[in-house]
Design a protein around this motif. Structure first.
Motif, short mmCIF file in Angstrom:
data_model
loop_
_atom_site.label_atom_id
_atom_site.label_comp_id
_atom_site.label_asym_id
_atom_site.label_seq_id
_atom_site.Cartn_x
_atom_site.Cartn_y
_atom_site.Cartn_z
N ASP A 290 24.22 -9.71 -10.46
CA ASP A 290 24.63 -7.85 -9.79
C ASP A 290 25.50 -8.26 -10.55
O ASP A 290 26.20 -8.19 -9.34
N ALA A 291 26.64 -7.80 -11.78
CA ALA A 291 27.35 -8.30 -11.54
C ALA A 291 27.98 -7.05 -10.52
O ALA A 291 29.54 -7.73 -10.23
N ASP A 292 28.20 -5.64 -10.12
CA ASP A 292 28.56 -4.69 -9.49
C ASP A 292 28.79 -5.46 -8.31
O ASP A 292 29.55 -4.76 -7.39
N VAL A 293 27.77 -5.79 -7.73
CA VAL A 293 27.22 -6.47 -6.04
C VAL A 293 28.43 -7.81 -6.10
O VAL A 293 29.76 -7.99 -5.41
N ALA A 294 28.74 -8.06 -7.20
CA ALA A 294 29.15 -9.52 -7.25
C ALA A 294 31.30 -8.99 -7.04
O ALA A 294 31.72 -9.84 -6.35
N GLY B 4 36.28 -4.65 -15.74
CA GLY B 4 34.70 -4.16 -15.45
C GLY B 4 34.33 -4.50 -13.71
O GLY B 4 35.42 -3.58 -13.34
N PRO B 5 32.60 -4.02 -13.29
CA PRO B 5 32.41 -4.61 -14.54
C PRO B 5 31.45 -3.88 -16.22
O PRO B 5 32.35 -2.75 -16.40
N LEU B 6 31.93 -4.66 -17.15
CA LEU B 6 31.98 -4.32 -18.58
C LEU B 6 30.72 -4.56 -19.28
O LEU B 6 30.13 -5.69 -19.14
N THR B 7 29.74 -3.52 -20.17
CA THR B 7 28.69 -4.32 -20.97
C THR B 7 29.05 -4.84 -21.96
O THR B 7 30.81 -4.46 -22.98
N LEU B 8 28.90 -6.36 -22.35
CA LEU B 8 29.21 -6.63 -23.83
C LEU B 8 27.94 -7.65 -24.18
O LEU B 8 27.47 -8.58 -23.82
N LEU C 265 35.99 -9.23 -15.26
CA LEU C 265 36.99 -10.64 -15.43
C LEU C 265 37.32 -10.44 -14.26
O LEU C 265 38.32 -8.70 -13.45
N ALA C 266 38.07 -11.80 -13.04
CA ALA C 266 38.70 -11.20 -11.52
C ALA C 266 40.00 -12.58 -10.97
O ALA C 266 39.98 -13.31 -11.98
N THR D 95 42.08 -16.91 -11.68
CA THR D 95 40.79 -16.27 -12.55
C THR D 95 40.49 -16.85 -13.19
O THR D 95 39.73 -17.70 -13.07
N PHE D 96 38.44 -15.81 -12.97
CA PHE D 96 37.30 -16.50 -13.42
C PHE D 96 36.58 -15.09 -13.73
O PHE D 96 36.93 -13.73 -13.21
N GLY D 97 35.63 -15.38 -13.88
CA GLY D 97 34.73 -14.98 -14.80
C GLY D 97 32.97 -14.70 -13.58
O GLY D 97 33.00 -15.54 -13.64
N LEU D 98 32.90 -12.83 -14.04
CA LEU D 98 31.32 -12.60 -13.65
C LEU D 98 30.13 -12.74 -15.04
O LEU D 98 31.62 -12.01 -15.59
N TRP D 99 29.35 -13.14 -14.84
CA TRP D 99 28.20 -12.80 -15.56
C TRP D 99 27.25 -12.76 -15.54
O TRP D 99 26.28 -13.01 -14.95
#
Length: 275
Positions: free
Chosen positions: A89-93, A107-111, A118-119, A126-130
Motif C-alpha cells: 500500500d503506497a499510501d501507508v508506506a 506521490g503516491p502517483l499512479t504510473l 519518490l522519497a 533518496t529511494f522509491g516505493l512501488w
C-alpha cells in the motif's frame, strides 16, 4: 537500440516478497545519450516504456533490468540511480516515511498499472516505493538472475535500519518478508533468505562529495570489471572510486550525465572484501 554482448554476470534469483528491492531506475536529463552509454558499457538494449517518450526500459536479452526516466519533463529530481522497494500500500508506506521524519517528494502517483512514491530518508538518501499491482515492471521477470545489489551509505547504519524496517515492515515474522542482521558496523538486509543489500555507517550529511553524503548505491555485477571500466571511459564515463579485497573488485563510475553507479565482480553483498 541494441548494445554489444551483455557484460552483466549471473547472480542470485529475483525476489517477489513484500518490501524487497524490486526495481532500479535512472533519472537522467538525456535519455538517448544514457541509453547509448549503458548499451555500450553493460550490453543492455532498450525498449520504449508504456508511459510515454520520457520513459524506456533497459533489458538484458529479453529480461527487463532497469527503468530510464527523463527528469527534465517527468520528475524534478537529481540525476541519479534510485532503488525501489515493493510495498502493498503506497499510501501507508508514504505516511510511515513522513511519520519518521523522512520526506515524500512525489506521490503516491499512479504510473501505468502501479503506484509509485519518490522519497528520502531522514538523512537525505533518496529511494522509491512501488505498490505491487501486477502485472507491472516492478515485478521481476521470469528469469534466474538478479541484476543489481544495493548498498546504503548512511550516517548511522543502525538508525537507518530502524527507519527502513518501520517504513517497509521488515522483520515482521510473515513468510517472505525481508529480515536484517547486524554484522559488525554494518546491517545486512536479507529477502527470502538471500542477502540483497548492505547498510554502512560513516556518511556525512553536509559533505560536498556525493560519495560521502548519505545515498543508495546501485551495484551491477559484471563478468569483467576491467573491461567494463574501459568501455565506460571510452564512451564518456569516468572512474570515481575503486575498492578491492579478497572477494573481488568494486569500481564506482560516473556516467556522462553525472549519475553514479558501481560495477563489481563480487557475486553477493556478503563476499569477503565487498565494500
Amino acid at each position: 537500440m541494441t548494445g554489444s554482448e551483455p557484460r552483466t554476470a549471473p547472480s542470485a534469483a529475483p525476489l517477489t516478497g513484500p518490501a524487497a528491492p524490486c526495481w532500479v531506475t535512472l533519472m537522467t536529463r538525456d535519455l538517448e545519450t544514457a541509453q547509448r552509454f549503458y548499451a555500450q558499457v553493460l550490453g543492455w538494449s532498450f525498449r520504449p516504456g508504456r508511459l510515454g517518450s520520457d520513459f524506456s526500459v533497459a533489458r538484458r536479452g529479453e529480461v527487463p533490468v532497469a527503468g530510464f526516466v527523463t527528469v527534465s519533463s517527468a520528475y524534478r529530481v537529481a540525476v541519479a540511480w534510485m532503488p525501489y522497494f515493493s510495498v502493498d500500500d503506497a499510501d501507508v508506506a508514504a505516511a510511515r516515511v513522513r511519520e519518521r521524519s523522512g520526506t515524500v517528494a512525489v506521490g503516491p502517483l499512479t504510473l501505468g498499472k502501479g503506484r509509485g512514491v519518490l522519497a528520502s530518508d531522514r538523512d537525505g538518501a533518496t529511494f522509491g516505493l512501488w505498490e505491487r499491482t501486477p502485472p507491472s515492471l516492478s515485478q521481476p521477470a521470469p528469469d534466474d538472475h538478479a541484476h543489481a545489489w544495493l548498498r546504503l551509505r548512511t550516517r548511522n547504519a543502525f538508525d537507518a535500519a530502524i527507519f527502513y524496517g518501520e517504513v517497509l515492515d521488515w522483520a515482521n515474522g510473515q513468510p517472505g518478508c525481508c529480515d536484517v542482521a547486524y554484522e559488525g558496523d554494518e546491517v545486512i538486509v536479507r529477502c527470502e533468505g538471500r542477502p540483497l543489500a548492505r547498510i554502512s555507517s560513516g556518511a556525512v550529511e553536509s559533505a560536498v562529495d556525493p560519495l560521502v553524503r548519505p545515498h543508495w548505491q546501485v551495484q551491477f555485477p559484471v563478468a569483467d570489471v576491467a573491461e567494463t571500466v574501459a568501455a565506460a571511459r571510452r564512451h564518456g564515463g569516468a572512474v570515481v572510486e575503486e575498492r578491492g579485497g579478497l572477494g573481488g573488485t568494486e569500481v564506482t563510475l560516473r556516467d556522462p550525465d553525472g549519475a553514479l553507479f558501481a560495477v563489481t565482480d563480487v557475486r553477493t553483498p556478503l563476499d569477503p572484501g565487498a565494500r
